[in-house]
Design a protein around this motif. Structure first.
Motif, mmCIF file in Angstrom:
data_model
loop_
_atom_site.group_PDB
_atom_site.id
_atom_site.type_symbol
_atom_site.label_atom_id
_atom_site.label_comp_id
_atom_site.label_asym_id
_atom_site.label_seq_id
_atom_site.Cartn_x
_atom_site.Cartn_y
_atom_site.Cartn_z
ATOM 1 N N VAL A 1 0.830 -1.201 0.000
ATOM 2 C CA VAL A 1 0.000 0.000 0.000
ATOM 3 C C VAL A 1 0.868 1.257 0.000
ATOM 4 O O VAL A 1 0.601 2.216 -0.727
ATOM 5 N N ALA A 2 1.913 1.245 0.812
ATOM 6 C CA ALA A 2 2.789 2.411 0.916
ATOM 7 C C ALA A 2 3.343 2.811 -0.449
ATOM 8 O O ALA A 2 3.335 3.986 -0.829
ATOM 9 N N GLY A 3 3.837 1.837 -1.187
ATOM 10 C CA GLY A 3 4.405 2.130 -2.493
ATOM 11 C C GLY A 3 3.396 2.717 -3.453
ATOM 12 O O GLY A 3 3.700 3.647 -4.214
ATOM 13 N N GLN A 4 2.178 2.190 -3.424
ATOM 14 C CA GLN A 4 1.135 2.708 -4.309
ATOM 15 C C GLN A 4 0.751 4.137 -3.944
ATOM 16 O O GLN A 4 0.514 4.971 -4.827
ATOM 17 N N LEU A 5 0.677 4.433 -2.643
ATOM 18 C CA LEU A 5 0.298 5.776 -2.218
ATOM 19 C C LEU A 5 1.368 6.797 -2.577
ATOM 20 O O LEU A 5 1.061 7.922 -2.989
ATOM 21 N N GLY B 1 -1.915 -13.944 -0.554
ATOM 22 C CA GLY B 1 -1.681 -12.600 -1.063
ATOM 23 C C GLY B 1 -0.618 -12.585 -2.139
ATOM 24 O O GLY B 1 0.280 -13.435 -2.158
ATOM 25 N N PRO B 2 -0.708 -11.642 -3.056
ATOM 26 C CA PRO B 2 0.244 -11.576 -4.174
ATOM 27 C C PRO B 2 1.709 -11.522 -3.766
ATOM 28 O O PRO B 2 2.572 -12.031 -4.481
ATOM 29 N N LEU B 3 2.022 -10.904 -2.609
ATOM 30 C CA LEU B 3 3.422 -10.783 -2.223
ATOM 31 C C LEU B 3 4.037 -12.125 -1.818
ATOM 32 O O LEU B 3 5.259 -12.216 -1.666
ATOM 33 N N THR B 4 3.216 -13.157 -1.673
ATOM 34 C CA THR B 4 3.754 -14.498 -1.432
ATOM 35 C C THR B 4 4.577 -14.959 -2.633
ATOM 36 O O THR B 4 5.443 -15.831 -2.511
ATOM 37 N N ILE B 5 4.320 -14.375 -3.784
ATOM 38 C CA ILE B 5 5.123 -14.676 -4.973
ATOM 39 C C ILE B 5 6.597 -14.419 -4.684
ATOM 40 O O ILE B 5 7.479 -15.134 -5.180
ATOM 41 N N ALA B 6 6.886 -13.413 -3.873
ATOM 42 C CA ALA B 6 8.277 -13.090 -3.555
ATOM 43 C C ALA B 6 8.950 -14.209 -2.784
ATOM 44 O O ALA B 6 10.169 -14.419 -2.913
ATOM 45 N N ASP B 7 8.199 -14.946 -1.982
ATOM 46 C CA ASP B 7 8.786 -16.065 -1.246
ATOM 47 C C ASP B 7 9.183 -17.186 -2.199
ATOM 48 O O ASP B 7 10.241 -17.807 -2.044
ATOM 49 N N ALA B 8 8.336 -17.421 -3.196
ATOM 50 C CA ALA B 8 8.686 -18.401 -4.225
ATOM 51 C C ALA B 8 9.886 -17.909 -5.027
ATOM 52 O O ALA B 8 10.768 -18.705 -5.407
ATOM 53 N N HIS C 1 8.461 -4.503 -0.812
ATOM 54 C CA HIS C 1 8.123 -3.206 -1.359
ATOM 55 C C HIS C 1 7.237 -3.440 -2.577
ATOM 56 O O HIS C 1 7.194 -4.543 -3.129
ATOM 57 N N THR C 2 6.523 -2.430 -2.978
ATOM 58 C CA THR C 2 5.570 -2.588 -4.062
ATOM 59 C C THR C 2 6.280 -2.891 -5.380
ATOM 60 O O THR C 2 7.139 -2.114 -5.803
ATOM 61 N N PRO C 3 5.947 -3.990 -6.035
ATOM 62 C CA PRO C 3 6.531 -4.282 -7.352
ATOM 63 C C PRO C 3 6.129 -3.214 -8.368
ATOM 64 O O PRO C 3 4.972 -2.810 -8.435
ATOM 65 N N TYR D 1 2.514 -4.405 -9.534
ATOM 66 C CA TYR D 1 1.659 -5.089 -8.558
ATOM 67 C C TYR D 1 0.392 -5.643 -9.197
ATOM 68 O O TYR D 1 -0.106 -6.696 -8.793
ATOM 69 N N ALA D 2 -0.129 -4.960 -10.206
ATOM 70 C CA ALA D 2 -1.323 -5.463 -10.900
ATOM 71 C C ALA D 2 -1.016 -6.798 -11.573
ATOM 72 O O ALA D 2 -1.843 -7.725 -11.559
ATOM 73 N N GLN D 3 0.159 -6.909 -12.151
ATOM 74 C CA GLN D 3 0.556 -8.170 -12.788
ATOM 75 C C GLN D 3 0.768 -9.258 -11.742
ATOM 76 O O GLN D 3 0.462 -10.428 -11.981
ATOM 77 N N TRP D 4 1.304 -8.881 -10.582
ATOM 78 C CA TRP D 4 1.475 -9.851 -9.500
ATOM 79 C C TRP D 4 0.110 -10.343 -9.002
ATOM 80 O O TRP D 4 -0.054 -11.528 -8.712
#
Length: 395
Positions: free
Chosen positions: A114-118, A199-206, A369-371, A383-386
């Motif tokens: 959210v922070a990155g988007q704002l 959540g989409p940010l779980t992609i980062a763990d993979a 951080h926001t992709p 982030y939309a693609q994530w």
């Protein structure tokens, strides 16, 4: 609700009200036109008598959940800033509320995506960190996460990491790598008994797993993925999907799954390990050899803040050691101010479990951080693609 309620503490008393000169304001003109953007404050003046916030449940306790858990009422009494809270249901809800041109929220407790988007949408304004009394006491690593172009856009509040938890009676040998969860051959051993963050940010763990196990992909930052790298991480999650019992949003969901024995291996927070071990469950937590990802929730000032003086007083209040202690114990998160662990405020075991003042551990955490599409010399995915990739992986 983002975080569960844990140990209880009485509210603190902080000495003295803030007395500083008036800050520059930008208001809403007559005739219903949109409020203009708030300028960078030079000093904190008299409070405006009100404060409107967007936050997760559990971050702004005023005694409603438990009369012994209240750090909002003392703030109101000392500053005369009446706090009005809007609880968010999701990150998308947060962005929508803060982006509404007809609303004038003063601040938000924003998670990283959210922070990155704002910041990108100019819905959060630069913060004068010199006006935040305890800013320099906050963990240096955390302070750097909300800077852009040398400007501060967020004040670190609480943080956590994503670790591997398992039942040693079932999962043998003890896992030391994220491959236990993300390698399909290994995940299959415990099919139907895995839990993973939703959540989409779980992609980062993979992606963190792939960084070390498929070096040809050339992954550097798991939150900055090219289309090819994003596709590879999505494929890992797609192959893992049949073996996952549940994807948790609320921490209590993962706790219930492990407590009942329905889950034996999963991606969790230190909070989960702490709660289950204190309850006497057969549970162990491990920091995988590849390292861990993490998250930081920060207080940010809204672009159309109507009460910036009260907001700066709130920033001072919420980063003070005593309030940080209360928030951490109630929500089960690590405080951004390590002084919350000094002078017997927090139990030493709590501080050790949550790695509060462990600089070596913090250095191993890859904070979210926001992709975005722009990442160095490469064209990355946003982030939309994530979000779409996460949906594809679970479909």
């Amino acid at each position: 609700m983002r975080h569960p309620h844990t140990a209880l503490r009485t509210a603190v008393a902080m000495a003295g009200a803030l007395v500083l000169a008036v800050a520059g304001l930008a208001g809403c003109s007559k005739g219903g036109r949109q409020a203009s953007t708030v300028g960078v404050a030079r000093a904190i003046g008299q409070g405006e008598g009100a404060l409107t916030l967007v936050t997760w449940s559990g971050y702004t306790e005023g005694g409603a959940s438990d009369p012994r858990v209240d750090w909002v009422t003392p703030f109101e009494q000392r500053t005369q800033c009446k706090v009005d809270i809007r609880y968010a249901s999701s990150g998308a809800d947060m962005v929508a509320q803060m982006s509404n041109p007809n609303r004038r929220f003063d601040g938000i407790a924003a998670p990283p995506e959210v922070a990155g988007q704002l910041i990108a949408a100019k819905q959060a304004v630069q913060i004068n960190s010199d006006l935040v009394d305890g800013y320099k006491d906050l963990q240096p690593r955390l302070r750097g996460l909300l800077k852009k172009g040398g400007k501060v856009y967020g004040v670190p509040f609480v943080w956590g990491s994503n670790v591997l938890m398992y039942d040693p009676k079932v999962v043998q040998p003890a896992p030391t790598s994220w491959s236990a969860l993300f390698d399909p051959a290994e995940a299959k051993k415990y099919a139907g008994r895995l839990v993973v963050r939703d959540g989409p940010l779980t992609i980062a763990d993979a992606a963190l797993y792939l960084k070390f196990h498929d070096r040809k992909l050339g992954i550097s930052d798991p939150y900055e993925l090219t289309p090819r790298q994003l596709s590879a991480a999505t494929e890992v999650l797609r192959k893992q999907h049949p073996y996952v019992k549940s994807y948790w949003t609320h921490p209590s969901d993962a706790i219930s799954a492990f407590a009942s024995g329905d889950a034996v291996l999963g991606e969790v927070w230190p909070y989960h390990v702490d709660v289950l071990q204190r309850a006497g469950r057969s549970i162990e937590g491990v920091t995988p050899k590849e390292g861990v990802t993490g998250w930081l929730d920060s207080w940010m000032i809204g672009a159309r803040a109507e009460h910036p003086n009260c907001m700066y007083q709130w920033l001072n209040w919420m980063t003070s050691p005593d309030v940080q202690q209360q928030v951490s114990e109630w929500t089960g998160v690590a405080p951004a101010n390590p002084q919350a662990c000094s002078q017997y405020r927090l139990n030493p075991e709590f501080c050790t479990t949550y790695h509060v003042n462990d600089r070596a551990y913090l250095d191993r955490v890859v904070f979210a951080h926001t992709p975005t599409k722009q990442c160095g010399q490469h064209l990355c995915t946003d982030y939309a693609q994530w979000t779409q990739a996460w949906s594809d992986a679970l479909s």
